[in-house]
Every structure is written in structure tokens, then in C-alpha cells.
Design an enzyme around this catalytic site. Sequence first.
Site, PDB file in Angstrom:
ATOM      1  N   LYS A  55      -2.183  -9.484 -20.858  1.00  0.00           N
ATOM      2  CA  LYS A  55      -3.094  -8.701 -20.025  1.00  0.00           C
ATOM      3  C   LYS A  55      -4.262  -9.575 -19.583  1.00  0.00           C
ATOM      4  O   LYS A  55      -5.074  -9.994 -20.398  1.00  0.00           O
ATOM      5  CB  LYS A  55      -3.650  -7.486 -20.779  1.00  0.00           C
ATOM      6  CG  LYS A  55      -4.341  -6.497 -19.815  1.00  0.00           C
ATOM      7  CD  LYS A  55      -5.376  -5.618 -20.482  1.00  0.00           C
ATOM      8  CE  LYS A  55      -6.734  -6.247 -20.551  1.00  0.00           C
ATOM      9  NZ  LYS A  55      -7.400  -6.398 -19.217  1.00  0.00           N
ATOM     10  N   GLY A  96     -12.341 -13.637 -25.571  1.00  0.00           N
ATOM     11  CA  GLY A  96     -13.320 -12.846 -24.827  1.00  0.00           C
ATOM     12  C   GLY A  96     -14.600 -12.689 -25.614  1.00  0.00           C
ATOM     13  O   GLY A  96     -14.962 -13.537 -26.439  1.00  0.00           O
ATOM     14  N   SER A  97     -15.286 -11.587 -25.395  1.00  0.00           N
ATOM     15  CA  SER A  97     -16.603 -11.381 -25.985  1.00  0.00           C
ATOM     16  C   SER A  97     -16.510 -11.020 -27.466  1.00  0.00           C
ATOM     17  O   SER A  97     -15.510 -10.463 -27.935  1.00  0.00           O
ATOM     18  CB  SER A  97     -17.341 -10.263 -25.239  1.00  0.00           C
ATOM     19  OG  SER A  97     -16.745  -9.008 -25.510  1.00  0.00           O
ATOM     20  N   THR A  98     -17.568 -11.333 -28.184  1.00  0.00           N
ATOM     21  CA  THR A  98     -17.633 -11.008 -29.614  1.00  0.00           C
ATOM     22  C   THR A  98     -17.610  -9.505 -29.834  1.00  0.00           C
ATOM     23  O   THR A  98     -16.975  -9.016 -30.775  1.00  0.00           O
ATOM     24  CB  THR A  98     -18.909 -11.622 -30.223  1.00  0.00           C
ATOM     25  OG1 THR A  98     -18.832 -13.049 -30.115  1.00  0.00           O
ATOM     26  CG2 THR A  98     -19.049 -11.243 -31.693  1.00  0.00           C
ATOM     27  N   GLY A 139     -14.106  -8.366 -29.538  1.00  0.00           N
ATOM     28  CA  GLY A 139     -13.371  -8.915 -30.668  1.00  0.00           C
ATOM     29  C   GLY A 139     -13.571  -8.121 -31.934  1.00  0.00           C
ATOM     30  O   GLY A 139     -12.616  -7.876 -32.703  1.00  0.00           O
ATOM     31  N   GLU A 184     -10.715 -15.691 -30.333  1.00  0.00           N
ATOM     32  CA  GLU A 184     -11.526 -16.802 -29.840  1.00  0.00           C
ATOM     33  C   GLU A 184     -12.620 -16.170 -29.008  1.00  0.00           C
ATOM     34  O   GLU A 184     -12.383 -15.696 -27.893  1.00  0.00           O
ATOM     35  CB  GLU A 184     -10.655 -17.759 -29.027  1.00  0.00           C
ATOM     36  CG  GLU A 184     -11.273 -19.143 -28.856  1.00  0.00           C
ATOM     37  CD  GLU A 184     -12.008 -19.283 -27.550  1.00  0.00           C
ATOM     38  OE1 GLU A 184     -13.255 -19.125 -27.575  1.00  0.00           O
ATOM     39  OE2 GLU A 184     -11.370 -19.529 -26.527  1.00  0.00           O
TER      40      GLU A 184
END
Length: 327
Positions: free
Chosen positions: A32, A84-86, A89, A106
Amino acid sequence: VCGQIIPWNFPLLMAAWKLAPALACGNTCVLKPAETTSLTALHLAEIFQEIELPPGVVNIITGAGETGGALVEHPDVKKVAFTGSTEVGKHLARSVAGTGKKLSLELGGKSPNIIFADAAIDQAIEGIVSSIWFNQGHVCCAGSRLFVQESIVDEVVDKLAHRMRSLRLGDPLDKNTDVGAINSSTQLKTIERYIDAGGDEGAVLHEVNEQPLPGKGYWCRPCFFTGVQPSHVIAREEIFGPVLAVMTFRTPEEAVARANNTPYGLAAGVWTNTGSKIFEIARKLDAGVVWCNTYNKFDASSPFGGFKESGFGREGGLQGLRAYVKF
């Protein structure tokens, strides 16, 4: 079945980085892309058809966050990989907890670049340019915090300002362009909000206003701040734009302490002509990747990934394959 969610900053690179190890280990994938860069992934699907990759080996779905959530929660997906963003995540980590699914993340970064007085300054300046202004700062491992030893800070700032004036803004498909357009109006507003916050907190903004901005697209001039304190928001939060925060240090111990004073731990850079100092500092930095007298140089055989709120798991090398096999 591996569910893989990639960001918008390097869509084709991220797709290859995710798909290659999964396919090499005999898995099928559902990829995606970010909702703002779906066409790149769909073009990749056309390439897979051209090379006659069997149907169902790589599947591409498009959509926003809810699409990614449905992919992660699907019972047939046994491995989830996310870049992507923390914030997202953390949400994914909660979603897969207790399900038995493998997860690699990551995430974001606020990576330090440390320049000692004995470094090759001109070489370090080029490293700074590569670390923060490459791809308009849309890089998870961007060296967005610059720590300069006090005795050379004036020289570094002068040379950095001079080098910044030579950067060319324009069409990212033009080989002569150094800094392209920002991904979206939403991201541009985020970057501008951080720039305003830096000035409000007392930091000094350095930018070049002589070059006119292109009329079409979302643009942000490369810039850096001096007089930044560790408590400033531009020194603590990921901006994901061409904005650099410059700070100083006196001793190696202070440099390490300031560099590690962040919830992130993705990458770092060390600049010095003393070999023993390079290894001493590198060992003490909380970062998954430490570049020495260079920055943003990658080797496919080397693992890449972070610590702390920059995620866990590795991409690349043998370590990147382990998440896609059963033990």
C-alpha cells in the site's frame, strides 16, 4: 502474505526495498503506497505485468489510513512492514500486539550531524547539504540537527550560508535542480509552522530570498537556524523539510550527550580527521546507522534501521531477510 506500507518521500525506492527481501524469501506481498504517491506504485504494477510476474505475487492497493489499517488487521497477513511516522508506527504496534504477526517499523528521526574542529570543513559542508537539503529534507534519516564545536561555528555558518546560496530550486526532473517541490500543501504548511515556531522561540533564520520561487507547485526555500537551544521545538520534533537546526558543543562528551538527547535513534554523522575519535564517538551514539566523514551513503549489503522511537527491525543485508522467514 506480507503487508507492506510505504511513505510518499521515496515511493519507488521504498517499494523495491520492501518487496525485494519478501519475494526473495518466497512470500507474496500486498503493498500500500501513500495516498499522495499512488501512481508510482501502480506504474510498478504495470512493470510486473510486463515481466510476467505471476498474478497474485505482488498486489497493490491504494487508499488512505483506513486502507492500511484493514491490511494490517487482515487475518491472512503474517508479516507487516511499515515505513512512516512514529505516531502511526505506534498505532500499528498496538494493532498487531498479541496476534503473532511479525512487525518491522522504520519510523521518524531527528538525526545529529557532529562536526569537530579538526574536521575537513569543506567536505563537512557538502555532507551537511546532502544530509538535510537532499530531496527537500523529505528523508527519514535527514541530519536535521547540526552540532558544531564552538571554535569553528562562525566558519561553518559562513560557509554553509555561502553554499546554500548556490542551491537551485526548480523542477525535480531537471538534472540541474538541487531542491525540488514539497510533496503537498499539507506538508508545506507543517514546515512553515515549524519555521515560524523557530523564530518565535528566539532562533535566527538564515535563508536566501534572491531566487524567485517557481509559480507552480509547493515550495520552501532551504534554510537553517542558529541560536537554537535543545528545548526549542525545531530541535526536538521531526520537520521533514529543508530546515536545519544548528547548535554548538565544547567537548566530545557534550556532543554525545546532546546528540542522544532525543526520543529518536535512526542515524547520525561524525566529522573529524582523528580516526580514534570517530570510533569512540560512533560507539556512544544511539543510532542505527552512523556515517563517518560522509552522510546518506548506502550499501545494499548493510542493514538500515533505528532504535527507540525510530522503530525496530532492519532493511537491507542478511538482517533484512530475517523478518521474512520462519525460524
